[in-house]
Design a protein around this motif. Structure first.
Motif, mmCIF file in Angstrom:
data_model
loop_
_atom_site.group_PDB
_atom_site.id
_atom_site.type_symbol
_atom_site.label_atom_id
_atom_site.label_comp_id
_atom_site.label_asym_id
_atom_site.label_seq_id
_atom_site.Cartn_x
_atom_site.Cartn_y
_atom_site.Cartn_z
ATOM 1 N N MET A 260 0.826 -1.248 -0.048
ATOM 2 C CA MET A 260 -0.069 0.036 0.130
ATOM 3 C C MET A 260 0.783 1.231 0.005
ATOM 4 O O MET A 260 1.788 1.308 0.786
ATOM 5 C CB MET A 260 -0.881 0.091 1.175
ATOM 6 N N GLU A 261 0.724 2.213 -0.761
ATOM 7 C CA GLU A 261 1.393 3.481 -0.914
ATOM 8 C C GLU A 261 0.897 4.265 0.262
ATOM 9 O O GLU A 261 -0.238 4.659 0.522
ATOM 10 C CB GLU A 261 1.079 4.206 -2.357
ATOM 11 N N SER A 262 2.043 4.949 0.838
ATOM 12 C CA SER A 262 1.923 5.655 1.843
ATOM 13 C C SER A 262 1.727 7.168 1.307
ATOM 14 O O SER A 262 1.791 7.274 -0.073
ATOM 15 C CB SER A 262 3.286 5.924 2.575
ATOM 16 N N SER A 263 1.294 8.125 2.144
ATOM 17 C CA SER A 263 0.809 9.479 1.781
ATOM 18 C C SER A 263 1.705 10.263 1.276
ATOM 19 O O SER A 263 2.011 10.942 0.518
ATOM 20 C CB SER A 263 0.049 10.233 2.842
ATOM 21 N N GLY A 264 3.223 9.948 2.065
ATOM 22 C CA GLY A 264 4.287 10.641 1.667
ATOM 23 C C GLY A 264 4.737 10.285 0.433
ATOM 24 O O GLY A 264 5.441 11.027 -0.243
ATOM 25 N N ARG B 30 2.986 9.125 -2.073
ATOM 26 C CA ARG B 30 1.802 9.689 -2.834
ATOM 27 C C ARG B 30 2.263 11.114 -3.299
ATOM 28 O O ARG B 30 2.183 11.656 -4.539
ATOM 29 C CB ARG B 30 0.474 9.647 -2.664
ATOM 30 N N GLN B 31 2.862 11.990 -2.134
ATOM 31 C CA GLN B 31 3.017 13.422 -2.322
ATOM 32 C C GLN B 31 4.499 13.478 -2.868
ATOM 33 O O GLN B 31 4.403 14.384 -3.939
ATOM 34 C CB GLN B 31 3.242 13.913 -0.917
ATOM 35 N N GLU C 108 4.609 15.715 -6.651
ATOM 36 C CA GLU C 108 5.652 16.753 -6.898
ATOM 37 C C GLU C 108 6.530 16.573 -7.876
ATOM 38 O O GLU C 108 6.765 17.382 -8.698
ATOM 39 C CB GLU C 108 6.458 17.169 -5.390
ATOM 40 N N ALA C 109 6.875 15.232 -7.905
ATOM 41 C CA ALA C 109 7.732 14.967 -9.159
ATOM 42 C C ALA C 109 7.180 15.062 -10.371
ATOM 43 O O ALA C 109 7.600 15.477 -11.535
ATOM 44 C CB ALA C 109 8.197 13.490 -9.107
ATOM 45 N N ARG C 110 5.706 14.698 -10.690
ATOM 46 C CA ARG C 110 4.973 14.876 -11.642
ATOM 47 C C ARG C 110 4.784 16.446 -11.997
ATOM 48 O O ARG C 110 4.710 16.864 -13.169
ATOM 49 C CB ARG C 110 3.617 14.145 -11.529
ATOM 50 N N LYS C 111 4.458 17.208 -10.872
ATOM 51 C CA LYS C 111 4.221 18.707 -11.149
ATOM 52 C C LYS C 111 5.610 19.200 -11.698
ATOM 53 O O LYS C 111 5.886 20.149 -12.793
ATOM 54 C CB LYS C 111 3.943 19.414 -10.072
ATOM 55 N N ALA C 112 6.799 18.881 -11.189
ATOM 56 C CA ALA C 112 8.068 19.302 -11.584
ATOM 57 C C ALA C 112 8.298 19.108 -13.007
ATOM 58 O O ALA C 112 8.927 19.565 -13.876
ATOM 59 C CB ALA C 112 9.120 18.676 -10.670
#
Length: 198
Positions: A1-5, A7-8, A12-16
């Motif tokens: 299961m993916e943690s919220s950290g 995912r965040q 951020e990597a996608r936005k960059a």
């Protein structure tokens, strides 16, 4: 299961990634041709919905572009400024590091110029914060006696305007060392304490 950290970090990597692609498209094609489709193509994304998921409007994306340029510039300039001792040395380091960043990142300069020239109302917060940091440097120099008395905010605005005015020529190949030396000399004279008459 993916943690919220996790995912965040992925968000951020996608936005960059999207901001970097937008910088490249703005620099190469100009404002009018910087569309979600062209950015999607440049970023290698499968759908422009991956852009609109993070940025619902072009203005939001362009705010992110300006933030990315400011972040990249600050990271590049910080070591030289922090290594300088005293307000005069920090002022010189700021000018030289800023001009060097412009010379090394012409696409960043052109992207921000395209946004500014098209009167998109973005970057105000970053611009105000940059002026505030410069004004604090000038205030420190005044307080310690390194600089004469002057309006620190106006001097900060003048320095920012001077660097912005030469950015296009530096990005286009003007010798950055020559440019930085001229600006250092100009602002050294502008801030210097007048010697007392003997």
């Amino acid at each position: 299961m993916e943690s919220s950290g996790t995912r965040q970090a992925a968000t951020e990597a996608r936005k960059a990634q999207i901001a970097a692609a937008a910088i490249a498209v703005l620099a190469e094609r100009g404002y009018a041709e910087t569309t979600f489709d062209s950015i999607c193509e440049r970023a290698g994304l499968s759908s422009k919905r991956l852009i609109s998921y993070h940025f619902s409007t072009k203005d939001q994306l362009f705010e992110a572009v300006v933030r990315q340029v400011v972040t990249d510039a600050a990271a590049s300039m910080r070591p030289a400024i922090e290594a300088a001792s005293g307000a005069r040395a920090q002022l010189e380091a700021f000018i030289r590091a800023n001009v060097a960043f412009i010379a090394a990142h012409p696409a960043h300069v052109r992207a921000v110029q395209q946004i500014a020239f098209n009167r998109t109302p973005v970057g105000g917060g970053e611009r105000d914060a940059a002026i505030g940091r410069l004004a604090a440097l000038f205030e420190d120099g005044r307080r310690t006696g390194a600089f004469r008395a002057f309006d620190s905010v106006l001097m900060a605005m003048a320095l920012r305007a001077a660097i912005d005015a030469v950015a296009d020529r530096v990005a286009g190949g003007l010798d950055p060392d020559h440019c930085a030396t001229e600006l250092v000399d100009l602002f050294d004279r502008a801030t210097a304490k007048t010697p007392s008459p003997s």
